[in-house]
Design a protein around this motif. Structure first.
Motif, PDB file in Angstrom:
ATOM      1  N   GLY A 364      50.137  50.965  57.080  1.00  0.00           N
ATOM      2  CA  GLY A 364      48.971  50.740  56.233  1.00  0.00           C
ATOM      3  C   GLY A 364      47.975  49.760  56.811  1.00  0.00           C
ATOM      4  O   GLY A 364      48.302  48.931  57.664  1.00  0.00           O
ATOM      5  N   ILE A 365      46.750  49.881  56.283  1.00  0.00           N
ATOM      6  CA  ILE A 365      45.664  48.965  56.625  1.00  0.00           C
ATOM      7  C   ILE A 365      45.288  48.196  55.365  1.00  0.00           C
ATOM      8  O   ILE A 365      45.426  48.712  54.252  1.00  0.00           O
ATOM      9  N   GLY A 366      44.819  46.973  55.533  1.00  0.00           N
ATOM     10  CA  GLY A 366      44.272  46.217  54.415  1.00  0.00           C
ATOM     11  C   GLY A 366      42.853  45.794  54.739  1.00  0.00           C
ATOM     12  O   GLY A 366      42.586  45.339  55.852  1.00  0.00           O
ATOM     13  N   GLY A 367      41.956  45.964  53.789  1.00  0.00           N
ATOM     14  CA  GLY A 367      40.568  45.556  53.989  1.00  0.00           C
ATOM     15  C   GLY A 367      39.926  46.307  55.128  1.00  0.00           C
ATOM     16  O   GLY A 367      40.252  47.454  55.416  1.00  0.00           O
ATOM     17  N   MET A 368      39.000  45.640  55.814  1.00  0.00           N
ATOM     18  CA  MET A 368      38.241  46.254  56.902  1.00  0.00           C
ATOM     19  C   MET A 368      38.920  45.923  58.231  1.00  0.00           C
ATOM     20  O   MET A 368      38.455  45.060  58.973  1.00  0.00           O
TER      21      MET A 368
END
Lengths: 382, 139
Positions: A364-368
């Motif tokens: 997963g990615i968080g934010g930009m």
């Protein structure tokens, strides 16, 4: 490092997904939580730890009737739930708690109530002083900013970026719960409404309502329960910057690389041991960055890897088999849904089931490109 | 405060005051570490690489090249879509977000690595933001 022996014993999404105007966001958390506890064969009173993002964990605990003595409110964007899994495992193994409930719910479409959205930022923050003044309105024109540099450095045509949603739509067509199921072509993707060049509408995720929850406990406790356990072989997390303008390299995420390295190191597996992969895809470029930064492709090679159908149905590395954030659902913080599909694939109960999935990775990615979390799920204990 | 723009207005904090005082005077102020020599942005009163507090404010050349961008078609207060939102690499090294102005907002004109030079846009009595335009001279 100590080998992880915690398991997922319960996993479920909300009863409905997509458009749920008659549920508030807190109720979406609760619906998913009760479904996951039911899947595990546990009651609310069996839970001693609570983790969530986007809502205060105490709000969720009190609403459900949980009296927690372990609380994790890590909320750094859509990968927070991967981090909750990692923190849960460490805490369970060190005896801080025995049974953790991780919940996600988001009224991203119906907005009951409107979710707190990190944009526009506070005017005195660094984002407020050095990014917001230039007119970006959120992820569609911020998270997308590195892509032209990537495409230019590796001489990748726009058609290859457009291929990402096309192939994920093939997976979505096999999933009755997917928000978008109609097949699309590269031409349709490129000709759809321009959002933020080079990103067209079909390269961006929808906004939907939904939720999901996980129950994590010890292998020993899981043995006495009816739920089908899924082992957590390893997990990683990392963070880089809240300012995408300060991301070190626009062709690669440092947070992705660090998080994946931790997870694979802990699991003690190689990339070719992975049968199934979930790469958080709010936008079409994220699976490309994911494939490269997690070590499945050399730098610049992921677009060709996707175009040659390696990630498509029948390919050697099935990716985003629920249709992904681009087609399945995207409430705003998608990480929970990526893990739910990994768990379904390992359990052998996915809508578009890949044969013989022993190991699935959810990233997963968080934010930009601010943060990252990775979890490696397995059918077998090691 | 005399607000002249409906665009987003930052609030200045103690650690960023020199930067915004600079833009009001049409200077692009960066910081330089006296211990390790790093020139850095955004502002903070210590070096982000070696944590030294021995730093000085330096005036940047205002020259940059285009690192990456999007052309936003989304409504945004004070902006007329389509408009570019870019990250530029200053000749001193640091990168910053900005808009590329005084040229057509098209992929044909906005070419990565094109040379740019700073211009200033006054938004209120105390806020002037640095924007960049194409620079004839090839860097």
């Amino acid at each position: 490092m100590k080998r992880v022996r915690a398991v997922v014993i319960g996993a479920a999404e909300t009863t409905e997904l997509g458009e749920i105007p008659d549920s508030s966001q807190v109720q979406l958390h609760a619906d998913a939580a009760l479904n996951a506890l039911n899947d595990a064969g546990l009651k609310v009173r069996d839970v001693d730890g609570i983790a969530t993002a986007g809502e205060n964990p105490i709000t969720i605990a009190q609403y459900l009737g949980i009296e927690p003595d372990w609380i994790d409110g890590t909320s750094v964007g859509g990968c927070s739930f991967m981090m909750h899994v990692r923190h849960s495992v460490a805490s369970i193994l060190s005896g801080l708690c025995t049974t953790v409930l991780i919940t996600h719910g988001e009224s991203g479409k119906s907005r009951v109530p409107p979710p707190e959205w990190p944009w526009p930022p506070r005017p005195g923050s660094y984002e407020g002083q050095f990014e917001a003044p230039f007119g970006a309105m959120g992820p569609p024109d911020l998270l997308t900013m590195p892509v032209l540099r990537y495409l230019s450095d590796y001489n990748v045509p726009l058609e290859d970026l457009a291929m990402v949603p096309v192939i994920q739509r093939e997976w979505a067509a096999m999933n009755p719960k997917a928000w978008f199921k109609e097949p699309i072509t590269v031409e349709q993707v490129l000709e759809s409404k321009m959002i933020a060049y080079p990103f067209t509408l079909f390269m961006c995720c929808p906004r939907t309502d939904g939720g999901g929850a996980l129950v994590i406990t010890t292998e020993e406790r899981a043995n006495d329960l009816p739920g089908q356990e899924v082992y957590i072989l390893g997990a990683g997390e990392s963070g880089e910057t809240m300012l995408i303008s300060q991301m070190q390299d626009f062709t690669s995420s440092r947070a992705f690389r660090a998080s994946a390295a931790k997870a694979f190191g802990e699991a003690g597996i190689e990339r070719n041991d992975v049968d199934h992969l979930m790469l958080y895809d709010a936008f079409a470029h994220l699976p490309i960055f994911g494939l490269e930064d997690l070590g499945f492709c050399e730098k610049g090679q992921a677009p060709e890897f996707i175009r040659e159908r390696n990630t498509a149905p029948g390919g050697k590395l099935p990716v985003n088999t629920n249709g992904g954030g681009l087609s399945y659902m995207h409430s705003g913080m998608y990480g929970m849904y990526a893990m739910q599909e990994s768990i379904r694939q390992v359990r052998g109960v996915a809508a578009a089931q890949v044969p013989n999935v022993g190991i699935s990775v959810a990233h997963g990615i968080g934010g930009m490109f601010s943060a990252s979390g990775t979890v490696i799920f397995s059918k077998a204990p090691s | 405060m005399n607000v002249t723009s409906e665009k987003f207005l930052p609030i200045i904090t103690p650690e960023t005051e020199h930067f915004w005082e600079g833009t009001r005077q049409e200077e692009l102020r960066l910081q330089e570490c006296k211990s390790c020599g790093l020139t850095y942005f955004p502002p903070r009163p210590f070096c982000p690489d070696c944590s030294s507090k021995s730093i000085s404010v330096v005036i940047g050349s205002g020259k940059a090249k285009l690192y990456s961008y999007v052309i936003s078609h989304l409504p945004s207060p004070g902006f007329k879509p389509p408009f570019s939102i870019a990250v530029v690499e200053l000749s001193e090294g640091p990168r910053m977000m900005t808009n590329i102005v005084e040229c057509p907002q098209t992929p044909e004109v906005l070419v990565l690595d094109m040379p740019l030079v700073v211009v200033y846009e006054e938004r209120s009595d105390n806020i002037t933001v640095p924007l960049f335009k194409p620079h004839e001279e090839i860097a």
